[in-house]
Design a protein around this motif. Structure first.
Motif, PDB file in Angstrom:
ATOM      1  N   VAL A 313      -3.660  -6.720   2.855  1.00 49.16           N
ATOM      2  CA  VAL A 313      -4.173  -5.910   1.801  1.00 49.16           C
ATOM      3  C   VAL A 313      -3.204  -4.666   1.556  1.00 49.16           C
ATOM      4  N   GLY A 314      -2.751  -3.887   2.588  1.00 45.33           N
ATOM      5  CA  GLY A 314      -2.054  -2.783   2.343  1.00 45.33           C
ATOM      6  C   GLY A 314      -0.454  -3.165   1.794  1.00 45.33           C
ATOM      7  N   GLY A 315      -0.218  -4.132   2.338  1.00 51.05           N
ATOM      8  CA  GLY A 315       1.399  -4.697   2.139  1.00 51.05           C
ATOM      9  C   GLY A 315       1.341  -4.921   0.488  1.00 51.05           C
ATOM     10  N   LEU A 316       0.272  -5.562  -0.183  1.00 49.19           N
ATOM     11  CA  LEU A 316       0.486  -6.141  -1.213  1.00 49.19           C
ATOM     12  C   LEU A 316       0.066  -4.728  -2.250  1.00 49.19           C
ATOM     13  N   VAL A 317      -0.984  -3.967  -1.866  1.00 47.43           N
ATOM     14  CA  VAL A 317      -1.085  -2.614  -2.730  1.00 47.43           C
ATOM     15  C   VAL A 317      -0.042  -1.869  -2.603  1.00 47.43           C
ATOM     16  N   GLY A 318       0.769  -1.705  -1.463  1.00 46.99           N
ATOM     17  CA  GLY A 318       1.879  -0.790  -1.425  1.00 46.99           C
ATOM     18  C   GLY A 318       3.030  -1.473  -2.265  1.00 46.99           C
ATOM     19  N   ILE A 319       3.370  -2.751  -2.327  1.00 50.49           N
ATOM     20  CA  ILE A 319       4.512  -3.303  -3.085  1.00 50.49           C
ATOM     21  C   ILE A 319       4.022  -3.204  -4.217  1.00 50.49           C
ATOM     22  N   LEU A 320       2.728  -3.188  -4.819  1.00 49.21           N
ATOM     23  CA  LEU A 320       2.630  -3.035  -6.403  1.00 49.21           C
ATOM     24  C   LEU A 320       2.767  -1.651  -6.594  1.00 49.21           C
ATOM     25  N   VAL A 321       2.345  -0.746  -5.891  1.00 49.62           N
ATOM     26  CA  VAL A 321       2.785   0.674  -6.195  1.00 49.62           C
ATOM     27  C   VAL A 321       4.193   0.907  -6.051  1.00 49.62           C
ATOM     28  N   GLY A 322       5.014   0.274  -5.226  1.00 54.67           N
ATOM     29  CA  GLY A 322       6.505   0.455  -5.166  1.00 54.67           C
ATOM     30  C   GLY A 322       7.107  -0.127  -6.269  1.00 54.67           C
ATOM     31  N   ILE A 323       6.457  -1.189  -6.722  1.00 56.00           N
ATOM     32  CA  ILE A 323       7.033  -1.707  -8.090  1.00 56.00           C
ATOM     33  C   ILE A 323       6.739  -0.969  -9.452  1.00 56.00           C
ATOM     34  N   LEU A 324       5.723  -0.396  -9.319  1.00 55.27           N
ATOM     35  CA  LEU A 324       5.454   0.527 -10.437  1.00 55.27           C
ATOM     36  C   LEU A 324       6.331   1.898 -10.324  1.00 55.27           C
TER      37      LEU A 324
END
Lengths: 776, 241
Positions: A313-324
């Motif tokens: 969950v943290g990884g996917l959220v972090g990746i999403l924020v990172g992409i943004l």
């Protein structure tokens, strides 16, 4: 299996605060890693995009006018692999006046209409028409210049023509890294011909677009074979220009990568602390689970599963924020190239980050989860997990001997109840401190460099260049100028090694002893009648040529290939230009080959309280108007200030992750020792004393983390800057850290740590005694 | 003798979700300074609750507790903690010593919390440990001692601030018979020295050490009889079921 899933779900939902905090810590590290990877993978994207939009040339050839004919140009344009060309371009090295300064520029003739190949990116204003001038962005950067200003061009014979600046442009093939390349100004071909009718004085150049952009070397080799010897003076490879344009973005990658790694380690520490405490607190429960049929594998899976779910969950959220956020680190490069950029996000970016986060979660969880899985069922059910019993550690005994208040004493003692947990939390805080110290050290180092530019190889206070005024007269003026303590002159010479690698030599003459040259290894040139064949080299040159201090270097000068010149390299100095690929040698050693040389550049050492304006006025009076005088700039570049802010922001993120761990550790410690807290309250400890006790543990960890993290942070900065410095051929880095920072750093980190434990402390202070005692 | 403890119409209701349980239903009693009182009753009768309310460990739903000059309901959490450390000594069934502190440090703990100077605290602790026959154990840790020795340490800790009232909750409940008797002998000696003691117990042999015994049932005082006669006390307890 369903039972395991049920238990995983129940455990995650049963500790919502901890689950959320761990997810945030993991998401933060995933964000930073995503940003670092996106920056790395897209570092060249702004340049590539600008390059494509401008249909830029892959290689730009500069010819010796006297050795090339127009038919040679036509032959080059029809070489296999060449798909398009700029056509022959004319240029003229010349002086211009702007803002009271006389500046050396390269005046480029461009077609009346924007060309097909190697268009210019007009960042302000418009493409020039007849009798209008377009300035390069780099000229506007060096000298405050804007659209509407006037630049005075000196024509042959000394006549001057004032031309309005109608635009600022970016040239995709102007290499900022070529220290000897003057800034460009652009005129239409018609205006150029009108101002400079002497065709013999024109420089010739040609830009080529290639079918295979990587085939630059092959094409250049073909051109060299085709032309007469030395007809091709030099060339610019688009890959070198791209490398220069990527420099700042690469810096962003290095810092984001370092902080991303730190953050991931910090998250691992949070997980390791949390899972070890969870296993301990659920010791009895594990025994019961095993008693009712859970296998060891299922217990192991229970804990791995819990944290892997949080990791995913943290990884996917972090990746999403990172992409943004991914455009941010590339923004400065994109803006400077007047392009917009949405970084390319490929599965190759997401997969490594997710794998990295999951791997770290498994690594951090494994040990404690295995310990839980291997628990002896009967022992777990009967005794649970009491804190280990041990004698008072020496530090507590010392605190006791000092007569510290009892809550402080007990708080210090708690550090040693679960030493591994304290260690992990301490390391986590240390990482945060290292991040802050990194930012501070970078700031102090920059300030030190601004205060003492000799650290970056700027050993002089001012530079004077001459045009018509003779060398002798200039020297005489400088000898008498008020406030000038000493000066030396410099003549730049292009040389070539036996294997064809060319670089520049700074041929110097004058009072070199008065200048604080930074010799990092070996010694400086013998100045008092010493041998002529000595030289000192930049680190970049030594690395590039595989030489060391003490070695001999043999080169040839242009047109003098039959007479090689040899120097012994006696030292390595801090060279800021051309990636450190330069050499300093006595002018006299070159004059034996070149004949008498009259330098045109003079470097000045000014008296501490000299008035630069007075020196300028003195030098430029009367007929010496051609002398230019410029002081060394002492401003920190804006991009570096931006980088410092970014680093402090990243350090704050690390501190926030550390705070999560402090909170986590304090909460788990309080839960584990509720009985003791109940007893202490029963015998008279007030709620505030309980809070003080819990805060002392966290505050002490903060104190130790600051004392350990500060020198480590300085060492880390030194290592990282040293690495970057070596990469860019600069040599040794002089890292500075003001010890007075500790005066605010220690209380700040101690306070921050205590803030992390305030809620657990408050919770402990309000523990109902009776419930705790009844719970036994 | 003057009244040391005055309990008036004490009620305590526990709520767990929607379930309520009335542990005390209007208990009133007085304990004179220097008394040795035992409270007995079946499980769930409210004995420990009464002890906790008198010791200021918990707050009543209704009613009041006065210990000496202190009306406990008027004290906030911090003042209540200061009251406990200065005037109340607790002895628990499971000793509740701090494992990582030495015996000496455990005993000194309430004195140091009360800001008694370190030298005085040490002297008092040494005197108490000597009086309780465990002076040679002062540098050991609780987990290195027997149950009886640990309970003696707990008594020393309870006495270090010279409390007005010593409260003991099943002080022999976790000890063998011999150790239990030794603990009660010590408490009796303390009583002879003028210490007011309130003991909660299931054991008639323990209650027999008291000057008088109060019987509690369903949150109310249902009887009182003098101490000294274990079989009589046991008989009365049996009547309560």
């Amino acid at each position: 299996m369903f039972a395991v899933f049920q238990k995983i779900k129940a455990d995650i939902l049963g500790r919502p605060v901890l689950s959320v905090l761990i997810t945030i810590a993991l998401a933060t590290s995933a964000t930073l890693l995503t940003l670092a990877l996106a920056t790395l993978l897209n570092a060249g994207a702004p340049y590539d995009r600008a390059f494509a939009e401008l249909n830029a040339a892959h290689v730009w050839l500069y010819f010796d006018r006297e050795l090339v004919r127009t038919r040679d140009i036509a032959r080059i344009e029809s070489l296999p692999g060449v798909v398009d060309t700029t056509g022959l371009r004319h240029s003229m090295p010349n002086r211009v006046e702007l803002g009271g300064e006389r500046v050396w520029v390269s005046i480029q003739a461009i077609p009346a209409q924007p060309p097909r190949v190697n268009r210019l990116m007009i960042q302000r204003g418009h493409y020039p028409r007849r009798d209008e001038l377009l300035a390069s962005r780099d000229l506007a950067y060096l000298y405050p210049l804007s659209v509407g200003d006037v630049i005075t061009v000196e024509r042959a014979g000394g006549r001057k023509v004032a031309l309005p600046v109608v635009g600022l442009a970016y040239d995709p093939m102007w290499d900022i890294y070529r220290g000897n390349q003057p800034p460009y100004v652009y005129l239409t071909e018609e205006t150029f011909r009108k101002l400079f009718p002497d065709r013999q004085a024109w420089g010739w150049s040609l830009g080529l677009r290639l079918a295979d952009p990587q085939a630059v070397d092959e094409v250049v080799a073909q051109v060299e074979r085709m032309l007469r010897k030395d007809a091709l003076k030099s060339y610019t490879d688009w890959r070198d220009v791209k490398q220069s344009a990527m420099f700042e973005v690469q810096l962003n990658f290095v810092f984001l990568g370092a902080f991303g790694g730190f953050a991931l380690l910090a998250a691992a520490l949070v997980i390791a602390t949390s899972v070890s405490s969870t296993v301990l607190s659920q010791f009895r429960q594990i025994g019961i689970l095993k008693a009712i049929g859970f296998t060891r594998g299922q217990v192991l899976g229970l804990y791995l599963g819990q944290y892997l779910v949080l990791g995913l969950v943290g990884g996917l959220v972090g990746i999403l924020v990172g992409i943004l956020l991914s455009p941010l680190p590339l923004q400065s490069a994109a803006v400077s190239l007047s392009t917009t950029l949405r970084p390319r996000i490929a599965p190759s970016l997401i997969a490594p980050v997710l794998l990295c986060v999951s791997g770290v979660v498994v690594w951090a969880t494994w040990r404690s989860a295995r310990k839980g899985a291997n628990t002896n069922t009967i022992q777990a059910i009967t005794t649970g997990a009491e804190p280990p019993r041990h004698r008072l550690p020496p530090l507590t005994r010392f605190a006791y001997w000092l007569g510290l208040p009892i809550p402080v004493l007990l708080g210090i003692n708690d550090l040693f109840v679960r030493p591994m947990r304290s260690l992990l939390t301490g390391v986590n805080l240390t990482l945060g401190v290292m991040g802050i110290v990194f930012g501070l050290t970078l700031n102090d180092t920059l300030k030190a460099y601004v205060r003492d530019p000799s650290l970056v190889g700027i050993v002089y206070d001012a530079v004077v260049t001459r045009e018509q005024t003779s060398h002798g007269k200039t020297r005489s003026l400088l000898n008498r100028a008020p406030g000038v303590i000493a000066f030396y002159s410099e003549h730049i010479v292009e040389v070539k090694t036996g294997d064809g690698r060319s670089f520049q030599v700074r041929a110097v003459q004058g009072a070199l002893d008065a200048f604080p040259f930074r010799v990092e290894e070996g010694r400086f040139l013998s100045t008092a009648g010493g041998p002529m064949n000595e030289a000192i080299a930049g680190k970049g040159l030594l690395d590039w040529l595989g030489l060391r201090v003490g070695d001999l270097i043999t080169v040839t000068l242009e047109d003098k290939e039959h007479r090689p010149l040899t120097w012994r390299i006696v030292g390595q100095y801090a060279e800021r230009s051309n990636a450190g690929q330069m050499l300093i040698a006595p002018l006299a050693s070159l004059e034996r080959h070149l004949g008498h040389v009259e330098p045109k550049v003079y470097y000045l050492k000014l008296a501490p309280h000299a008035d630069p304006e007075q020196v300028r006025r003195y030098l430029k009076r009367g007929s010496n108007d051609d002398l230019s005088f410029s002081l060394v700039g002492k401003n920190v570049p804006e991009s570096i200030l931006y980088l410092q802010l970014a680093i402090l922001a990243l350090a704050s993120i690390l501190i926030a992750v550390a705070l999560i761990n402090v909170f986590n550790t304090s909460l788990l410690a309080v839960r584990e020792k509720t009985r003791v807290i109940g007893v202490l309250k029963a015998v008279g400890m007030t709620p505030w004393q309980v809070i003080g006790m819990v805060n002392t543990t966290a505050g002490f960890l903060g104190l130790v983390a600051t004392l350990v993290g500060s020198p480590l942070g300085v060492a880390f900065t030194h290592m990282l800057l040293g690495m970057l410095s070596r990469m860019y051929g600069f040599g040794r880095v002089h890292t500075a850290f003001n010890p007075f920072h500790m005066l605010f750093l220690v209380p700040a980190i101690v306070t921050i740590s205590m803030i992390g434990s305030i809620i657990p402390g408050w919770w402990a202070g309000r523990l109902p005694i009776v419930e705790v005692i009844r719970g036994e | 003798m003057s009244t040391l403890v005055e309990v008036r119409e004490l009620r305590k209701v526990y709520r767990t979700g929607e379930v309520t349980c009335e542990a005390l239903r209007g208990v009133s009693l007085e304990i004179a300074a220097g008394d040795f009182v035992a409270i007995m009753g079946p499980s769930g009768s409210g004995k420990s609750t009464l002890l906790h309310l008198i010791g200021g460990l918990d707050r009543p739903t209704n009613g009041s507790v006065r210990v000496g000059e202190h009306l406990l309901s008027a004290l906030d959490e911090t003042k209540l903690a200061r009251f406990r450390r200065a005037h109340i000594g607790f002895v628990f069934q499971f000793f509740n010593l701090v494992d990582n502190l030495t015996v000496q440090a455990n005993v000194e703990l309430p004195a140091l919390l009360a800001h008694v100077d370190r030298r005085t605290a040490r002297r008092r602790a040494e005197e108490l440990l000597s009086r309780l026959g465990i002076a040679d154990q002062a540098r050991k840790h609780p987990w290195e001692l027997s149950g009886g020795q640990q309970q003696r340490v707990a008594i020393a800790r309870a006495l270090i601030n010279r409390p007005l009232l010593l409260l003991a909750d099943e002080p022999t409940g976790n000890l063998d018979r011999a150790a239990g008797q030794e603990v009660m002998r010590i408490l009796s000696e303390c009583h002879r020295d003028g210490q007011t003691i309130l003991v909660v117990t299931h054991d008639p042999l323990v209650a027999a050490y008291a000057g008088y015994v109060l019987f509690l049932q369903d949150g109310q005082i249902v009887g009182r009889m003098p101490g000294g006669d274990p079989s009589g006390i046991a008989g009365r307890l049996a009547e309560l079921g």
